[in-house]
Enzyme design. Structure first.
Site, PDB file in Angstrom:
ATOM      1  N   HIS A 101       0.863  -1.192   0.000  1.00 24.81           N
ATOM      2  CA  HIS A 101       0.000   0.000   0.000  1.00 24.81           C
ATOM      3  C   HIS A 101       0.893   1.233   0.000  1.00 24.81           C
ATOM      4  O   HIS A 101       1.241   1.768   1.052  1.00 24.81           O
ATOM      5  CB  HIS A 101      -0.915  -0.046   1.231  1.00 24.81           C
ATOM      6  CG  HIS A 101      -1.940   1.043   1.276  1.00 24.81           C
ATOM      7  ND1 HIS A 101      -3.077   0.949   2.048  1.00 24.81           N
ATOM      8  CD2 HIS A 101      -2.012   2.248   0.661  1.00 24.81           C
ATOM      9  CE1 HIS A 101      -3.802   2.047   1.914  1.00 24.81           C
ATOM     10  NE2 HIS A 101      -3.160   2.863   1.075  1.00 24.81           N
ATOM     11  N   HIS A 134       1.128   4.798  -2.443  1.00 22.88           N
ATOM     12  CA  HIS A 134       0.710   5.615  -3.591  1.00 22.88           C
ATOM     13  C   HIS A 134       1.972   6.298  -4.086  1.00 22.88           C
ATOM     14  O   HIS A 134       2.569   7.092  -3.341  1.00 22.88           O
ATOM     15  CB  HIS A 134      -0.317   6.665  -3.168  1.00 22.88           C
ATOM     16  CG  HIS A 134      -1.553   6.072  -2.575  1.00 22.88           C
ATOM     17  ND1 HIS A 134      -2.698   5.844  -3.301  1.00 22.88           N
ATOM     18  CD2 HIS A 134      -1.811   5.626  -1.309  1.00 22.88           C
ATOM     19  CE1 HIS A 134      -3.615   5.309  -2.514  1.00 22.88           C
ATOM     20  NE2 HIS A 134      -3.100   5.157  -1.299  1.00 22.88           N
ATOM     21  N   HIS A 163      -9.559   0.673  -1.241  1.00 19.85           N
ATOM     22  CA  HIS A 163      -9.543   1.347   0.056  1.00 19.85           C
ATOM     23  C   HIS A 163     -10.956   1.222   0.645  1.00 19.85           C
ATOM     24  O   HIS A 163     -11.950   1.514  -0.047  1.00 19.85           O
ATOM     25  CB  HIS A 163      -9.227   2.828  -0.098  1.00 19.85           C
ATOM     26  CG  HIS A 163      -7.782   3.141  -0.338  1.00 19.85           C
ATOM     27  ND1 HIS A 163      -7.060   2.584  -1.348  1.00 19.85           N
ATOM     28  CD2 HIS A 163      -6.924   3.970   0.323  1.00 19.85           C
ATOM     29  CE1 HIS A 163      -5.822   3.055  -1.306  1.00 19.85           C
ATOM     30  NE2 HIS A 163      -5.707   3.893  -0.301  1.00 19.85           N
ATOM     31  N   GLU A 221     -11.186   3.187   5.982  1.00 18.59           N
ATOM     32  CA  GLU A 221     -10.133   4.104   6.464  1.00 18.59           C
ATOM     33  C   GLU A 221     -10.836   5.129   7.356  1.00 18.59           C
ATOM     34  O   GLU A 221     -10.589   5.199   8.553  1.00 18.59           O
ATOM     35  CB  GLU A 221      -9.435   4.781   5.277  1.00 18.59           C
ATOM     36  CG  GLU A 221      -8.356   5.789   5.685  1.00 18.59           C
ATOM     37  CD  GLU A 221      -7.705   6.490   4.490  1.00 18.59           C
ATOM     38  OE1 GLU A 221      -8.236   6.395   3.360  1.00 18.59           O
ATOM     39  OE2 GLU A 221      -6.657   7.145   4.702  1.00 18.59           O
ATOM     40  N   ASP A 234       1.667   4.050   2.777  1.00 19.74           N
ATOM     41  CA  ASP A 234       0.597   4.866   2.174  1.00 19.74           C
ATOM     42  C   ASP A 234       1.175   6.023   1.354  1.00 19.74           C
ATOM     43  O   ASP A 234       1.298   5.906   0.130  1.00 19.74           O
ATOM     44  CB  ASP A 234      -0.368   5.366   3.261  1.00 19.74           C
ATOM     45  CG  ASP A 234      -1.767   5.669   2.741  1.00 19.74           C
ATOM     46  OD1 ASP A 234      -2.028   5.407   1.551  1.00 19.74           O
ATOM     47  OD2 ASP A 234      -2.600   6.162   3.527  1.00 19.74           O
ATOM     48  N   ASP A 235       1.496   7.141   2.017  1.00 21.20           N
ATOM     49  CA  ASP A 235       2.036   8.323   1.333  1.00 21.20           C
ATOM     50  C   ASP A 235       3.226   8.830   2.159  1.00 21.20           C
ATOM     51  O   ASP A 235       3.124   9.844   2.867  1.00 21.20           O
ATOM     52  CB  ASP A 235       0.946   9.404   1.253  1.00 21.20           C
ATOM     53  CG  ASP A 235      -0.259   8.924   0.466  1.00 21.20           C
ATOM     54  OD1 ASP A 235      -0.177   8.859  -0.765  1.00 21.20           O
ATOM     55  OD2 ASP A 235      -1.270   8.554   1.109  1.00 21.20           O
TER      56      ASP A 235
HETATM   57  N1  ADE Z   1      -4.771   8.530  -2.044  1.00 25.42           N
HETATM   58  C1  ADE Z   1      -3.548   8.675  -1.520  1.00 25.42           C
HETATM   59  N2  ADE Z   1      -3.543   8.370  -0.223  1.00 25.42           N
HETATM   60  C2  ADE Z   1      -4.811   7.995   0.088  1.00 25.42           C
HETATM   61  C3  ADE Z   1      -5.442   7.555   1.269  1.00 25.42           C
HETATM   62  N3  ADE Z   1      -4.782   7.431   2.435  1.00 25.42           N
HETATM   63  N4  ADE Z   1      -6.764   7.274   1.227  1.00 25.42           N
HETATM   64  C4  ADE Z   1      -7.436   7.411   0.079  1.00 25.42           C
HETATM   65  N5  ADE Z   1      -6.889   7.818  -1.054  1.00 25.42           N
HETATM   66  C5  ADE Z   1      -5.582   8.105  -1.057  1.00 25.42           C
HETATM   67 ZN    ZN Z   2      -3.889   4.657   0.510  1.00 24.26          ZN
END
Ligand code: ADE
Ligand code: ZN
Length: 349
Positions: free
Chosen positions: A25, A27, A205, A208, A286-287
Site C-alpha cells: 500500500h 501511492h 480502500h 479508512e 501509504d504516502d
Molecule cells: N490517495 C492517496 N492516499 C490515500 C489515502 N490514504 N486514502 C485514500 N486515497 C488516497
Molecule cells: Zn492509501
C-alpha cells in the site's frame, strides 16, 4: 515452519529494520518528497503556490483525509514527462531498498495526470521503467496497480480503463482510492467486474474513515482480494470473523492513520488488535513523503507505541508476502528470507 526463538536480540527495532518485507500500500504520488516537487517544478517550469521546501512542509498539517488529498493532488501537478514519473518511482524504490523491501506493489492515480493532459503512456512508461530497473539494480520485485479515483464517476473510471488497455501487461491490478465517505465501493461495481474479466487483481480502500459496510461492499460488490486500511472493521465483530476466516489481507498504514487523525495517537492504533484476532494485517507507508515515514519508520514507531513483540513482527512480515500477488514459488523464497533473518538474529542474541 519453525516458531520464532523466545529470546530475541537486544534490539527489536534492529530486527524490524532488517526483516525482509513486502509493501502492498504505497501511492507513488505520495512518495514525492518536497525537495523533488521543487526540483521537478523548476525542470518543468510549473509555478507552485509555496515559496520554499520548508513552506510546503509546513502545510503538511492534516485534520482528515480530504485535507491531505487537496495538497497531495496539488503536489502531483509537477509531473509532466516520462522521466518525472521514472524519477519519482526510482527515488521511492531506493528508499524501499534501504528498508529491506523485497517486493512493492505500487499504486498510481492516472486520472490525476490525464486530467492535466498527460498521456497514460507517459505515466505508465515512466513508472514501468523504474520497476524494471529496480529488479535489475536493486533486486526488488516492483509491480503497478492502477487506482480509480472514487470521487469521480464510474464512466470516467471506464474511460481510464480504456486508455490503459494497451498497457495491461504492465499492470497487475486495479484499486480504488481518494475521498472515501460518500463514495461507497458499489459505485464502481461494473468497472471492477470488467477488470476481473480482464484478469486484473482487485483491491480497494475501505474502512479508512468510512464504515464497516464499505468493507463488506468492497468484498461483495467489487470482489476485492485485499482491503486497503480496513481499520474500521473492529466496529463489526461479524466482519472481523469473516476477514479472519477468509484470510483477506488488510494493508494497514499506521503513520498515515496518525497524521490523518483516524487515531488520536499511535498507542491507540488497533493494529495489534487486528493481528491478535487472526487477521492478515500488514504494515505499509501509504504516502510516506506526507506522513513522516517509510516502511521501517512505520514498523518501529507502531511497535514502540503499542508494545508489540517479535512474534508480531514475524506475523506481519509473513502476512505481507502471503497477501502479495507474487507467485507461490516467489512467496516461498520470500518466506525463506524471513526465516533466515530470524535465525541470524537468534544467533547474535
Ligand atoms: N490517495 C492517496 N492516499 C490515500 C489515502 N490514504 N486514502 C485514500 N486515497 C488516497
Ligand atoms: Zn492509501
Amino acid at each position: 515452519m519453525s516458531t520464532p526463538p523466545a529470546s530475541l536480540p537486544a534490539s527489536l527495532p534492529d530486527l524490524l529494520r532488517a526483516l525482509p518485507k513486502a509493501e502492498l500500500h504505497i501511492h507513488i504520488e505520495g512518495s514525492l518528497e518536497p525537495e523533488l516537487i521543487f526540483q521537478l517544478a523548476k525542470r518543468n517550469r510549473v509555478a507552485l503556490p509555496y515559496a520554499s521546501v520548508e513552506d510546503l512542509r509546513r502545510a503538511y498539517a492534516f485534520s482528515n483525509l480530504q485535507s491531505f488529498l487537496d495538497i497531495y493532488y496539488a503536489g502531483a501537478s509537477v509531473l509532466l514527462k516520462e522521466d518525472d514519473f521514472h524519477d519519482m518511482a526510482w527515488a521511492y524504490l531506493l528508499r524501499a531498498k534501504a528498508d529491506n523491501v523485497l517486493r512493492a506493489e505500487i499504486f498510481f492515480d492516472p486520472q490525476t495526470h490525464t486530467a492535466r493532459g498527460v498521456a497514460m503512456e507517459t505515466v505508465v512508461n515512466g513508472l514501468h521503467r523504474a520497476c524494471v530497473r529496480a529488479k535489475a539494480e536493486l533486486g526488488i520485485d516492483a509491480e503497478l496497480i492502477l487506482c480509480f479515483l472514487r470521487h469521480l464517476s464510474e464512466a470516467e473510471a471506464f474511460e481510464t480503463l480504456e486508455q490503459a488497455m494497451p498497457y495491461l501487461d504492465r499492470i497487475i491490478g486495479v484499486g480504488l482510492d481518494s475521498s472515501e465517505v460518500g463514495h461507497p465501493p458499489e459505485k464502481f461495481a461494473k468497472v471492477f467486474a470488467r477488470c476481473g474479466e480482464l484478469g486484473l487483481h482487485r483491491v480497494a480502500h475501505a474502512g479508512e474513515e468510512g464504515p464497516p459496510e464499505y468493507i463488506r461492499s468492497a468484498l461483495d460488490m467489487l470482489k476485492a482480494e485485499r482491503i486497503d486500511h480496513g481499520v474500521q472493521a473492529v466496529k463489526d465483530p461479524d466482519l472481523m470473523r469473516r476477514l479472519a476466516r477468509e484470510r483477506i489481507p488488510l494493508t494497514v498504514c499506521p503513520l498515515s492513520n496518525l497524521k490523518l487523525c483516524v487515531f488520536p495517537d499511535l498507542a491507540q492504533h488497533n493494529l495489534r488488535q487486528l493481528l491478535d484476532a487472526g487477521l492478515v494485517a500488514t504494515v505499509n507507508s501509504d504516502d510516506p513523503a506526507y506522513f513522516g515515514g517509510y516502511m521501517n519508520d512505520n514498523f518501529v514507531e507502531v511497535f514502540a507505541a503499542t508494545g508489540m513483540d517479535a512474534k508480531h513482527a514475524r506475523q506481519l512480515t509473513l502476512n505481507s508476502f502471503e497477501g502479495s500477488f507474487a507467485s507461490a514459488a516467489a512467496k516461498r523464497g520470500y518466506v525463506d528470507r524471513v526465516e533466515e533473518t530470524f535465525a541470524r538474529f537468534a544467533g547474535s542474541a
